[in-house]
Design an enzyme around this catalytic site. Structure first.
Site, short mmCIF file in Angstrom:
data_model
loop_
_atom_site.label_atom_id
_atom_site.label_comp_id
_atom_site.label_asym_id
_atom_site.label_seq_id
_atom_site.Cartn_x
_atom_site.Cartn_y
_atom_site.Cartn_z
N GLU A 87 0.85 -1.19 0.00
CA GLU A 87 0.00 0.00 0.00
C GLU A 87 0.88 1.24 0.00
O GLU A 87 1.80 1.36 0.81
CB GLU A 87 -0.91 -0.01 1.22
CG GLU A 87 -1.75 1.23 1.41
CD GLU A 87 -2.65 1.52 0.21
OE1 GLU A 87 -2.61 2.67 -0.28
OE2 GLU A 87 -3.38 0.62 -0.24
N ASN A 120 5.78 1.43 -3.17
CA ASN A 120 5.19 1.68 -4.47
C ASN A 120 5.43 0.45 -5.34
O ASN A 120 6.52 0.26 -5.88
CB ASN A 120 5.82 2.92 -5.11
CG ASN A 120 5.14 3.33 -6.42
OD1 ASN A 120 4.44 2.53 -7.03
ND2 ASN A 120 5.36 4.56 -6.83
N LEU A 140 -7.49 -5.24 -6.55
CA LEU A 140 -8.89 -5.05 -6.20
C LEU A 140 -9.23 -3.57 -6.13
O LEU A 140 -8.65 -2.83 -5.33
CB LEU A 140 -9.21 -5.73 -4.87
CG LEU A 140 -8.76 -7.19 -4.72
CD1 LEU A 140 -9.31 -7.79 -3.43
CD2 LEU A 140 -9.17 -8.03 -5.92
N ASP A 143 -7.06 2.37 -8.57
CA ASP A 143 -7.36 3.74 -9.01
C ASP A 143 -7.63 3.72 -10.52
O ASP A 143 -6.79 3.30 -11.31
CB ASP A 143 -6.15 4.63 -8.70
CG ASP A 143 -6.43 6.11 -8.94
OD1 ASP A 143 -7.38 6.43 -9.68
OD2 ASP A 143 -5.70 6.95 -8.37
N SER A 218 -13.09 -6.79 0.90
CA SER A 218 -12.39 -5.52 1.07
C SER A 218 -13.36 -4.42 1.46
O SER A 218 -14.57 -4.50 1.19
CB SER A 218 -11.67 -5.12 -0.23
OG SER A 218 -12.61 -4.79 -1.24
N GLU A 219 -12.84 -3.38 2.08
CA GLU A 219 -13.67 -2.25 2.48
C GLU A 219 -14.28 -1.55 1.26
O GLU A 219 -15.43 -1.12 1.29
CB GLU A 219 -12.86 -1.26 3.32
CG GLU A 219 -12.56 -1.72 4.74
CD GLU A 219 -11.54 -2.84 4.84
OE1 GLU A 219 -11.44 -3.46 5.91
OE2 GLU A 219 -10.85 -3.11 3.83
#
EC number: 2.1.1.33
Length: 239
Positions: A87, A120, A140, A143, A218-219
């Site tokens: 992340e 990254n 998932l 962007d 996932s959220e």
């Protein structure tokens, strides 16, 4: 998973609350962030994240893992496999790290096979993983970078697919999920055009144990469900 009442009364650990880790939905992957990364995968100390890893290697990578909902689910479904979330956003990665730490304290002996690294993945993926190391990679709700000028920043593109094919073992899988039809079509087009991948049939997707989990673990997936949005899933095999 129930926590023993006596044990839980002695432990004040609580799961972190996302409201204290709020950050913008996406981060510029081209910006010059400050990251620590190994020059070679052999130089990275995975034991700092996985106390029991020994000589074994990470098998699953959740690229852009968000708040870690799917990553935690992976750890539950595959207790004998090591999964890492990558992340780029600092507060979000801090949340996932704190979440995993809290889960380990609340559930002794569990969740020791999942971890999160702030990095990254578009730049440093091959610094962390050996050739043909990974069994599964997950993208998932990435962007979408709607503006055409920013399509080159999308996590699925021709150049990056060559890196993904490098770290994925033969027969390994790439999982993609998005609520944006244009992005779904973009990802499918680019992956199908790459000689190292083939798309799974609908029957193969339905038979995959993770298919249902991809949608709502996932959220971001839960948010799309609440908003009654569309979800587009595609899975690809490394040939």
């Amino acid at each position: 998973m129930e926590v023993d009442s006596k044990k839980s009364s002695d432990v004040v650990t609580k799961l972190p609350q996302k409201r204290f880790y709020r950050q913008r939905a996406h981060s510029n992957p081209i910006a010059d962030h400050s990251f620590q990364y190994p020059a070679h995968p052999d130089e990275y100390e995975w034991s700092q994240h996985y106390p029991d890893i020994g000589d074994r290697r990470v098998a699953f990578a959740d690229i852009g893992c968000g708040y870690g909902g799917f990553l935690v689910t992976l750890g539950e479904i595959y207790p004998d496999k090591f999964a890492v979330g990558m992340e780029i956003r600092v507060k979000v990665s801090d949340y996932v790290m704190d979440r995993i730490d809290a889960l380990r304290k609340l559930h002794e002996g569990q969740y020791r096979n999942v971890a999160c690294i702030r990095t990254n993945a578009m730049k440093y993926l091959t610094n962390f993983f050996h050739k043909a190391q990974l069994e599964k990679m997950f993208f998932l709700y990435p962007d979408p970078h709607f503006k055409k000028a920013k399509h080159k920043w999308r996590i699925i593109n021709s150049a990056l697919l060559s890196e993904y094919s490098y770290v994925l073992r033969k027969g390994g899988l790439i999982y993609t999920v998005t609520d944006v039809r244009d992005l779904h079509e973009w990802m499918c087009k680019h992956i199908e055009q790459h000689p190292a991948f083939e798309r799974l049939s609908e029957a193969e997707v339905e038979a995959d144990i993770l298919s249902e989990k991809l949608l709502d673990s996932s959220e971001e997936g839960k948010k799309v469900t609440r908003n009654k949005g569309d979800k587009f899933v595609a899975i690809f095999r490394r040939v």
